[in-house]
Motif scaffolding. Structure first.
Motif, PDB file in Angstrom:
ATOM      1  N   ASP A 141       7.687 -16.598  -2.381  1.00  0.00           N
ATOM      2  CA  ASP A 141       6.479 -17.337  -2.719  1.00  0.00           C
ATOM      3  C   ASP A 141       5.247 -16.437  -2.704  1.00  0.00           C
ATOM      4  OD1 ASP A 141       7.782 -19.864  -2.912  1.00  0.00           O
ATOM      5  OD2 ASP A 141       7.865 -19.919  -0.734  1.00  0.00           O
ATOM      6  N   PHE A 142       5.367 -15.211  -2.175  1.00  0.00           N
ATOM      7  CA  PHE A 142       4.225 -14.331  -2.035  1.00  0.00           C
ATOM      8  C   PHE A 142       4.568 -12.956  -2.588  1.00  0.00           C
ATOM      9  CE2 PHE A 142       4.379 -17.299   1.521  1.00  0.00           C
ATOM     10  CZ  PHE A 142       3.161 -17.941   1.391  1.00  0.00           C
ATOM     11  N   ASP A 143       3.546 -12.227  -2.946  1.00  0.00           N
ATOM     12  CA  ASP A 143       3.763 -10.869  -3.437  1.00  0.00           C
ATOM     13  C   ASP A 143       2.570 -10.020  -3.030  1.00  0.00           C
ATOM     14  OD1 ASP A 143       5.045  -8.798  -4.645  1.00  0.00           O
ATOM     15  OD2 ASP A 143       5.099  -9.692  -6.640  1.00  0.00           O
ATOM     16  N   SER A 144       2.768  -8.718  -3.043  1.00  0.00           N
ATOM     17  CA  SER A 144       1.674  -7.809  -2.718  1.00  0.00           C
ATOM     18  C   SER A 144       1.770  -6.571  -3.592  1.00  0.00           C
ATOM     19  CB  SER A 144       1.725  -7.404  -1.239  1.00  0.00           C
ATOM     20  OG  SER A 144       2.828  -6.547  -0.986  1.00  0.00           O
ATOM     21  N   ILE A 145       0.613  -5.972  -3.839  1.00  0.00           N
ATOM     22  CA  ILE A 145       0.554  -4.701  -4.551  1.00  0.00           C
ATOM     23  C   ILE A 145      -0.398  -3.779  -3.785  1.00  0.00           C
ATOM     24  CG2 ILE A 145       1.033  -5.670  -6.832  1.00  0.00           C
ATOM     25  CD1 ILE A 145      -1.986  -5.463  -7.408  1.00  0.00           C
ATOM     26  N   VAL A 146      -0.267  -2.492  -4.007  1.00  0.00           N
ATOM     27  CA  VAL A 146      -1.202  -1.513  -3.470  1.00  0.00           C
ATOM     28  C   VAL A 146      -1.986  -0.934  -4.642  1.00  0.00           C
ATOM     29  CG1 VAL A 146      -1.486   0.671  -2.240  1.00  0.00           C
ATOM     30  CG2 VAL A 146       0.288  -0.943  -1.517  1.00  0.00           C
ATOM     31  N   VAL A 147      -3.301  -1.079  -4.577  1.00  0.00           N
ATOM     32  CA  VAL A 147      -4.186  -0.512  -5.599  1.00  0.00           C
ATOM     33  C   VAL A 147      -4.761   0.777  -5.021  1.00  0.00           C
ATOM     34  CG1 VAL A 147      -6.190  -0.905  -7.066  1.00  0.00           C
ATOM     35  CG2 VAL A 147      -4.742  -2.839  -6.405  1.00  0.00           C
ATOM     36  N   GLU A 148      -4.600   1.868  -5.740  1.00  0.00           N
ATOM     37  CA  GLU A 148      -4.971   3.183  -5.201  1.00  0.00           C
ATOM     38  C   GLU A 148      -5.808   3.944  -6.208  1.00  0.00           C
ATOM     39  OE1 GLU A 148      -2.743   7.091  -3.213  1.00  0.00           O
ATOM     40  OE2 GLU A 148      -1.591   5.323  -3.821  1.00  0.00           O
ATOM     41  N   TRP A 149      -6.900   4.519  -5.740  1.00  0.00           N
ATOM     42  CA  TRP A 149      -7.692   5.409  -6.571  1.00  0.00           C
ATOM     43  C   TRP A 149      -8.427   6.396  -5.671  1.00  0.00           C
ATOM     44  CZ3 TRP A 149      -9.081   0.487  -5.343  1.00  0.00           C
ATOM     45  CH2 TRP A 149     -10.408   0.194  -5.016  1.00  0.00           C
ATOM     46  N   ASP A 150      -9.308   7.187  -6.243  1.00  0.00           N
ATOM     47  CA  ASP A 150      -9.933   8.254  -5.462  1.00  0.00           C
ATOM     48  C   ASP A 150     -11.092   7.727  -4.623  1.00  0.00           C
ATOM     49  OD1 ASP A 150      -8.189  10.300  -6.283  1.00  0.00           O
ATOM     50  OD2 ASP A 150      -9.290  10.558  -8.161  1.00  0.00           O
ATOM     51  N   THR A 151     -12.311   7.989  -4.984  1.00  0.00           N
ATOM     52  CA  THR A 151     -13.425   7.635  -4.119  1.00  0.00           C
ATOM     53  C   THR A 151     -14.198   6.431  -4.636  1.00  0.00           C
ATOM     54  OG1 THR A 151     -14.861   9.197  -5.284  1.00  0.00           O
ATOM     55  CG2 THR A 151     -13.745   9.990  -3.295  1.00  0.00           C
ATOM     56  N   VAL A 152     -14.887   5.802  -3.716  1.00  0.00           N
ATOM     57  CA  VAL A 152     -15.773   4.683  -4.018  1.00  0.00           C
ATOM     58  C   VAL A 152     -17.202   5.199  -3.916  1.00  0.00           C
ATOM     59  CG1 VAL A 152     -16.608   2.451  -3.176  1.00  0.00           C
ATOM     60  CG2 VAL A 152     -14.153   2.951  -3.167  1.00  0.00           C
ATOM     61  N   GLU A 153     -17.975   4.975  -4.962  1.00  0.00           N
ATOM     62  CA  GLU A 153     -19.357   5.446  -4.958  1.00  0.00           C
ATOM     63  C   GLU A 153     -20.269   4.525  -4.160  1.00  0.00           C
ATOM     64  OE1 GLU A 153     -20.503   8.262  -6.136  1.00  0.00           O
ATOM     65  OE2 GLU A 153     -18.549   8.897  -6.919  1.00  0.00           O
ATOM     66  N   ASP A 154     -20.027   3.218  -4.249  1.00  0.00           N
ATOM     67  CA  ASP A 154     -20.939   2.239  -3.648  1.00  0.00           C
ATOM     68  C   ASP A 154     -20.133   1.190  -2.887  1.00  0.00           C
ATOM     69  OD1 ASP A 154     -22.825   0.377  -2.971  1.00  0.00           O
ATOM     70  OD2 ASP A 154     -23.613   0.089  -5.006  1.00  0.00           O
ATOM     71  N   PRO A 155     -20.076   1.272  -1.550  1.00  0.00           N
ATOM     72  CA  PRO A 155     -19.301   0.282  -0.774  1.00  0.00           C
ATOM     73  C   PRO A 155     -19.760  -1.151  -1.001  1.00  0.00           C
ATOM     74  CG  PRO A 155     -19.922   2.159   0.589  1.00  0.00           C
ATOM     75  CD  PRO A 155     -20.665   2.305  -0.693  1.00  0.00           C
ATOM     76  N   ALA A 156     -21.069  -1.362  -1.164  1.00  0.00           N
ATOM     77  CA  ALA A 156     -21.575  -2.717  -1.399  1.00  0.00           C
ATOM     78  C   ALA A 156     -21.025  -3.273  -2.714  1.00  0.00           C
ATOM     79  CB  ALA A 156     -23.100  -2.722  -1.406  1.00  0.00           C
ATOM     80  N   ALA A 157     -20.923  -2.424  -3.724  1.00  0.00           N
ATOM     81  CA  ALA A 157     -20.376  -2.866  -5.008  1.00  0.00           C
ATOM     82  C   ALA A 157     -18.899  -3.230  -4.871  1.00  0.00           C
ATOM     83  CB  ALA A 157     -20.563  -1.776  -6.063  1.00  0.00           C
TER      84      ALA A 157
END
Length: 345
Positions: A252-268
């Motif tokens: 009934d549930f699933d998960s994924i991992v989204v991966e990338w390099d850096t985040v410029e703006d944590p608030a965004a």
């Protein structure tokens, strides 16, 4: 009285984001001289909670006493993972005085409870208590199911059909198995929310249970540890939607991992997660972000549209500085490409 030769085990259960890791972190820091060991079970391949708890290590609960079981429900992998892990902890020198088990937010506690009858461990450990955490604000708002009002309307229109959702069944099974309920995040719920959450819980529990209100996981350890419930001997009094089944699935549930390099703006990033969750498809987001120009990693934890983020520690010299977030949703509602784009990956 429980057999004092047995090591007591506390099972900490509760829905996604209810505050289980926060509670266990508090217990580790306030163990009252007990030597603790912890088993933490993650849903998905990227472990977050175990790393948080290892960061709380103290002499009475060193990092090697914290064992993480990722990418598999602990109650579905008893023979392969749980029993060997318990045996490893029992072999520690010095031996732990108490073991804490943090289940994943999607785990059903009763199958795990049944594992304590396994011959290899039943004479050596006992379930001191099952603690169910419930997020007061979420429960009051009915967020343990996607849309309770719509479900109730459908049930009223056709009472012969059971429209219980998987989320509500998980919630009900966790309450039914509990010896104590901790109502968390009471500061966010307010007096009316707390009253509403208590009413929901009272309606769902099969027997009277004590309910303790708390904020930020702070509770006197004497309230949680030392219950002496011997819950493995009281399984029949803890009904489950899955009674009579040999096992259960988490299809009934699933998960994924989204991966990338850096985040410029944590608030965004926070805004992007809030926007993504506003569609009602996403249950949980958690992981770490690498923020441009920052030596610390950003711990991100979101339940629905409520997002919390803070810098928890510096990146290790041997750690890849990448952003990795686990996204959990009901099956069929995860589009990896769309979610990656929504998060800015």
């Amino acid at each position: 009285m429980p057999d004092l030769s047995k090591i007591p085990v506390t099972i900490v259960t509760g829905f996604l984001g209810a505050g289980k890791t926060t509670l266990i972190s508090h217990l580790i820091r306030n163990a009252g001289g007990r030597r603790l060991a912890v088993i933490v079970n993650e849903f998905g391949t990227l472990g977050v909670d175990g790393d948080i708890l290892k960061g709380c290590a103290i002499p009475d609960c060193p990092a090697e006493n914290v064992v993480e079981l990722a990418n598999g429900c602990i109650c579905c992998t008893v023979a392969d993972d749980f029993i060997p892990t318990v045996e490893t902890l029992l072999a520690l020198d010095p031996r732990p005085d108490h073991i804490l088990i943090e289940t994943s937010g999607l785990a059903l506690p009763k199958p795990l409870l049944k594992a304590f009858d396994w011959p290899a461990i039943r004479s050596r450990i006992t379930v001191d208590g099952v603690i169910a955490l419930a997020d007061a604000e979420a429960v009051a708002a009915g967020r343990f199911a996607p849309d309770l009002a719509a479900i109730d309307a459908q049930r009223a229109a056709d009472p012969s059909i059971d429209h219980e959702t998987p989320l509500s069944e998980v919630f009900e099974d966790q309450l039914a198995c509990a010896d104590l309920i901790l109502l968390t995040k009471c500061d966010l719920a307010g007096a009316d929310g707390i009253a509403a959450a208590r009413a929901v819980i009272a309606a769902e529990t099969v027997r009277p249970l004590p309910i303790v209100e708390l904020v930020d996981g702070v509770v006197d350890p004497r309230v949680v540890l030392g219950l002496g419930a011997a819950a493995e001997d009281d399984i029949a009094a803890r009904p489950s939607h899955h009674d009579g089944e040999d096992d259960h699935e988490h299809d009934d549930f699933d998960s994924i991992v989204v991966e990338w390099d850096t985040v410029e703006d944590p608030a965004a990033l926070t805004t992007r997660i809030e926007t993504l969750a506003a569609g009602g498809e996403i249950l949980r987001v958690k992981g770490y972000a690498a923020v441009a120009g920052k030596p610390m990693r950003l711990l991100v934890q979101a339940v629905g549209a409520r997002v919390r983020a803070h810098y928890d520690r510096p990146w290790g010299a041997d750690e890849p500085r990448r952003t990795r977030l686990v996204v959990i949703a009901e099956r069929g509602r995860l589009d990896p490409d769309a979610i990656g784009a929504a998060l800015g990956a």
